[in-house]
Design a protein around this motif. Structure first.
Motif, short mmCIF file in Angstrom:
data_model
loop_
_atom_site.label_atom_id
_atom_site.label_comp_id
_atom_site.label_asym_id
_atom_site.label_seq_id
_atom_site.Cartn_x
_atom_site.Cartn_y
_atom_site.Cartn_z
N HIS A 117 0.84 -1.19 0.00
CA HIS A 117 0.00 0.00 0.00
C HIS A 117 0.88 1.25 0.00
O HIS A 117 1.91 1.30 0.66
CB HIS A 117 -0.91 -0.01 1.23
N TYR A 118 0.44 2.25 -0.74
CA TYR A 118 1.09 3.56 -0.70
C TYR A 118 0.01 4.60 -0.87
O TYR A 118 -0.77 4.55 -1.83
CB TYR A 118 2.14 3.72 -1.81
N GLU A 119 -0.06 5.52 0.06
CA GLU A 119 -1.00 6.64 -0.03
C GLU A 119 -0.34 7.84 0.64
O GLU A 119 0.19 7.72 1.73
CB GLU A 119 -2.30 6.30 0.66
N LYS A 150 -4.09 13.74 -3.36
CA LYS A 150 -3.84 12.46 -2.70
C LYS A 150 -3.31 11.54 -3.79
O LYS A 150 -3.88 11.46 -4.89
CB LYS A 150 -5.11 11.89 -2.09
N THR A 196 -0.68 12.38 0.85
CA THR A 196 -1.27 13.65 0.44
C THR A 196 -0.19 14.71 0.48
O THR A 196 0.77 14.62 1.24
CB THR A 196 -2.44 14.06 1.34
N VAL A 246 -0.49 5.17 -10.47
CA VAL A 246 -1.07 5.78 -9.28
C VAL A 246 -2.34 6.54 -9.65
O VAL A 246 -2.46 7.05 -10.76
CB VAL A 246 -0.08 6.71 -8.54
N GLU A 289 -2.37 7.60 -4.65
CA GLU A 289 -2.58 6.23 -4.20
C GLU A 289 -2.02 5.26 -5.23
O GLU A 289 -2.35 5.33 -6.40
CB GLU A 289 -4.07 5.94 -4.02
N LYS A 290 -1.19 4.34 -4.78
CA LYS A 290 -0.63 3.32 -5.65
C LYS A 290 -1.73 2.34 -6.05
O LYS A 290 -2.52 1.89 -5.23
CB LYS A 290 0.49 2.57 -4.93
#
Length: 162
Positions: free
Chosen positions: A62-64, A153, A66, A105, A155-156
């Protein structure tokens, strides 16, 4: 959720179509030494302006994040990226400091909730306050051309190939 899946399907179809059309490009298209690119991309650590960056592993779950996004100035159109590709301002691509080259992403503009899926093909931004640099086309889809920057934001995405 349904709108996101539809958006993702459209972006994936666009990406696959652009890959097919680039394979049929004219002979004037620059060739890229894939062995050299793979050698560059295999490094987990690289240094820019004396600062070391460590790439996130390809299998990271997971990658997130902002933060602020900016976009490439038109003067970079036609220049080579860290992946070896030629930067094209009309493609949906981006630069990220640590995500692996080739990662997709989802970028969401937090002000207007517009979203775009981009493929990481370059390293950067190397301005501490920014999390991602987008192509002009991606910035346009997010509605951030006039401001130059936007709170986003990132997100991957985990694409599954059948």
């Amino acid at each position: 959720m349904h709108k996101f899946k539809l958006l993702l399907a459209i972006c994936l179809a666009f990406f696959l179509t652009s890959c097919t059309s680039s394979a049929q490009a004219t002979k004037s298209t620059p060739t890229v030494n894939l062995a050299k690119i793979a050698k560059i991309n295999d490094k987990n650590i690289y240094t820019v302006n004396g600062k070391k960056y460590t790439n996130i592993s390809t299998g990271s779950a997971h990658y997130e994040k902002t933060g602020k996004a900016s976009y490439y100035h038109q003067k970079f159109h036609g220049n080579r990226t860290a992946s070896g590709e030629i930067y094209n301002s009309t493609k949906l691509t981006a630069a990220h400091r640590t995500l692996p080259i080739g990662t997709h992403v989802l970028v969401t503009n937090l002000k207007n909730n517009r979203q775009v899926v981009v493929r990481i093909n370059d390293r950067g931004p190397f301005t501490k306050s920014r999390v991602i640099d987008l192509s002009r086309s991606a910035a346009s889809q997010l509605g951030m051309i006039s401001s130059g920057v936007a709170n986003v934001k990132v997100e991957k995405l985990h694409l599954v190939r059948n």
